[in-house]
Design an enzyme around this catalytic site. Sequence first.
Site, PDB file in Angstrom:
ATOM      1  N   ARG A 175       0.845  -1.184   0.000  1.00  0.00           N
ATOM      2  CA  ARG A 175       0.000   0.000   0.000  1.00  0.00           C
ATOM      3  C   ARG A 175       0.890   1.246   0.000  1.00  0.00           C
ATOM      4  NH1 ARG A 175      -2.284  -3.650   3.742  1.00  0.00           N
ATOM      5  NH2 ARG A 175      -4.475  -4.196   3.303  1.00  0.00           N
ATOM      6  N   HIS A 187      -3.300   2.559  -6.045  1.00  0.00           N
ATOM      7  CA  HIS A 187      -3.986   1.390  -5.507  1.00  0.00           C
ATOM      8  C   HIS A 187      -4.159   0.315  -6.586  1.00  0.00           C
ATOM      9  CE1 HIS A 187      -6.556  -0.994  -2.930  1.00  0.00           C
ATOM     10  NE2 HIS A 187      -7.444  -1.082  -3.902  1.00  0.00           N
ATOM     11  N   ARG A 216      -1.251  -1.979  -6.793  1.00  0.00           N
ATOM     12  CA  ARG A 216      -1.332  -3.062  -5.804  1.00  0.00           C
ATOM     13  C   ARG A 216      -2.242  -4.183  -6.316  1.00  0.00           C
ATOM     14  NH1 ARG A 216      -1.701  -4.667  -0.298  1.00  0.00           N
ATOM     15  NH2 ARG A 216      -3.855  -4.971   0.418  1.00  0.00           N
ATOM     16  N   HIS A 250      -4.384  -8.349   4.135  1.00  0.00           N
ATOM     17  CA  HIS A 250      -5.766  -8.155   4.563  1.00  0.00           C
ATOM     18  C   HIS A 250      -6.475  -9.492   4.727  1.00  0.00           C
ATOM     19  CE1 HIS A 250      -7.115  -7.692   0.044  1.00  0.00           C
ATOM     20  NE2 HIS A 250      -6.595  -8.865   0.303  1.00  0.00           N
ATOM     21  N   TYR A 299      -1.898 -19.794   6.064  1.00  0.00           N
ATOM     22  CA  TYR A 299      -0.682 -19.319   5.411  1.00  0.00           C
ATOM     23  C   TYR A 299       0.538 -19.551   6.284  1.00  0.00           C
ATOM     24  CZ  TYR A 299       2.785 -16.252   3.354  1.00  0.00           C
ATOM     25  OH  TYR A 299       3.933 -15.756   2.823  1.00  0.00           O
TER      26      TYR A 299
END
Length: 213
Positions: free
Chosen positions: A34, A149, A152, A175, A184
Site C-alpha cells: 500500500r 492502488h 497493488r 488483509h 498461510y
Amino acid sequence: MARPATFDELAVIIDDMPERLKLFVVLAAFVGLREGEALELRRSDIDGVIGRIDITRKVDKNRMRAAPGACADCGRPITAPKTASGIRIVHAPPPFLPMLQKHLLEHTAPGPTGLLFPGDRSDHMSARYLMDRYRPARDKAGRPDLTVHHLRHTALTIAGQHGATAAELQARAGHASQTAMAIYQHASLDRDRSLADRIGDTYAAWQASQRAD
C-alpha cells in the site's frame, strides 16, 4: 476496478519515474505494498540481499498533524497496519534486487531508521509529490486510469497468475482473515519467497524477449 497493468505498461511507468521513485512503483506493482506502507519503510525494514521486506507500520496521509502519534516533521501519524494481518513479511522478485540495492545506497535516508522514500527534508514524502510524478508516467503508458492502488491490484493479480493460493494472496496483501492467516503461516515464509522467485522468472523472461526484439 481498473484492469491490471501489463509488463509493457509497467516498464514505461518505471522508466519515466525519477530515479528515487522507480522502486516505489516496483514495490506497489510487483510486491503489493500500500502507498502508506511503502512511504513508511525504513532502511532497517529491508534485507537487500534476499529482497525481504518487513511491514510493521504505515503513514496515514489522511490524518492531520494534531493526531496522536503524529510525525513531528511531516504532520502525518505513523500507525500500525489497520489489522494484525497487515503486519507481514514479503519478498521482492529477484530481478529487482539490483534496483533495491542501488536505491538503498543512493536514495535512502542515512541510518537504520532512514526512510526508504524520504521527502526533501528527510521527512515523509508527500502524496502530492508522488502523484505529481506518477501521473505523467502513467499517462505516457496510456493508463490514466491506473491509480497507485491499482498497482497493488496488479501485484496481487500477478501473484494469482503464478499459483498463489487464496490464503497466500491474502497474507501477501496484508488483509487476510484470521483463518486464512493461520493457513498461510503453516506454509512458511519460504512460500512467499518462492512466489517472488516465480514472478521474477516470468519478468526476467519478458526482459529477455524485449532485448531480443
